[in-house]
Design an enzyme around this catalytic site. Structure first.
Site, short mmCIF file in Angstrom:
data_model
loop_
_atom_site.label_atom_id
_atom_site.label_comp_id
_atom_site.label_asym_id
_atom_site.label_seq_id
_atom_site.Cartn_x
_atom_site.Cartn_y
_atom_site.Cartn_z
N HIS A 80 0.71 -1.05 0.11
CA HIS A 80 -0.03 -0.06 0.05
C HIS A 80 0.94 1.41 -0.07
O HIS A 80 1.95 1.28 0.77
CB HIS A 80 -1.13 -0.04 1.24
CG HIS A 80 -2.13 -0.80 0.87
ND1 HIS A 80 -1.83 -2.33 1.18
CD2 HIS A 80 -3.44 -0.65 0.80
CE1 HIS A 80 -2.96 -3.07 0.81
NE2 HIS A 80 -4.00 -1.90 0.54
N SER A 97 -6.44 3.32 -5.76
CA SER A 97 -5.60 4.18 -4.72
C SER A 97 -5.82 5.62 -4.96
O SER A 97 -6.31 6.37 -4.11
CB SER A 97 -4.35 3.82 -4.26
OG SER A 97 -4.39 2.45 -3.64
N GLU A 100 -9.55 6.55 -4.45
CA GLU A 100 -9.95 6.54 -3.11
C GLU A 100 -9.27 7.68 -2.26
O GLU A 100 -9.90 8.28 -1.64
CB GLU A 100 -9.48 5.13 -2.36
CG GLU A 100 -10.44 4.01 -2.90
CD GLU A 100 -9.67 2.81 -2.82
OE1 GLU A 100 -10.24 1.54 -3.16
OE2 GLU A 100 -8.51 2.73 -2.36
N GLN A 101 -8.05 8.25 -2.68
CA GLN A 101 -7.50 8.94 -1.87
C GLN A 101 -8.10 10.56 -2.45
O GLN A 101 -8.22 11.38 -1.64
CB GLN A 101 -5.85 9.00 -2.06
CG GLN A 101 -5.28 8.00 -1.49
CD GLN A 101 -3.74 8.23 -1.59
OE1 GLN A 101 -2.96 9.31 -1.35
NE2 GLN A 101 -3.00 7.03 -1.06
N VAL A 136 -10.08 4.75 3.32
CA VAL A 136 -10.48 6.36 3.49
C VAL A 136 -11.77 6.70 3.04
O VAL A 136 -12.22 7.70 3.09
CB VAL A 136 -9.42 7.16 2.45
CG1 VAL A 136 -7.86 7.01 3.31
CG2 VAL A 136 -9.44 6.64 1.17
#
Length: 182
Positions: A80, A97, A100-101, A136
């Protein structure tokens, strides 16, 4: 609070139990960050109709990682990226990722917030020798930073288990999003 995509009964199409190994890994191998071996092991164990829903397949995949030895679990954690870290700034995240971020606003941090993430990432890695992992989705950067600071007080074993639990949540949310988009 349930994610709008997390209906337990949500079926997966095509049914995972009807896919051949190659197709199964191609479809689900990226749910766990850069760790397609989890999907491969789940398929190798044999899939049934219980694995054809979001909840069923999420449980099956989680069981594979839970049964793995500590070294394999640590490798999954280490796959990750740091939150709001160098990979994010360089545009080197996986699509999941990155989305999501960005959804948590980590791509809109102020310079002060970025500096705080950088300090916390360094302190966390120094303490645990792996990156801070948190699902998140549904959180903003302030909640993430608060969790970051709180988890620095965990023991290494507690934090490894917490990271694995968060990784399972990330995979389940990714799977539910894909099922909802079918």
């Amino acid at each position: 609070m349930a994610d709008r995509h997390s209906s337990p009964a949500l079926p997966l199409r095509p049914a995972p139990s009807r896919l051949n190994r190659e197709a199964f890994i191609a479809r689900f191998g990226d749910l766990y960050e850069c760790s397609p071996w989890i999907a491969a092991a789940a398929w190798d164990q044999g899939l049934g109709s219980d694995d054809d829903s979001v909840v069923g397949l999420a449980r099956r995949l989680a069981a594979v990682l839970d049964a793995a030895d500590e070294a394999a679990q640590l490798a999954v954690i280490r796959a990750h990226p740091d939150l709001a870290g160098k990979a994010a700034l360089a545009g080197e995240l996986t699509d999941d990722s990155r989305n999501e971020q960005a959804g948590a606003g980590l791509d809109q941090c102020s310079p002060e917030e970025l500096a705080r993430f950088t300090r916390l990432n360094a302190a966390y890695r120094a303490r645990f020798a792996f990156p801070f992992v948190i699902a998140v989705r549904g959180k903003d950067r302030h909640a993430i930073l608060a969790a970051f600071e709180a988890r620095l007080d965990h023991t290494p074993d507690e934090e490894r288990r917490t990271a694995i639990d968060q990784i399972h949540r990330i995979a389940r949310l990714r799977l539910a999003s894909r099922a909802a988009a079918q």
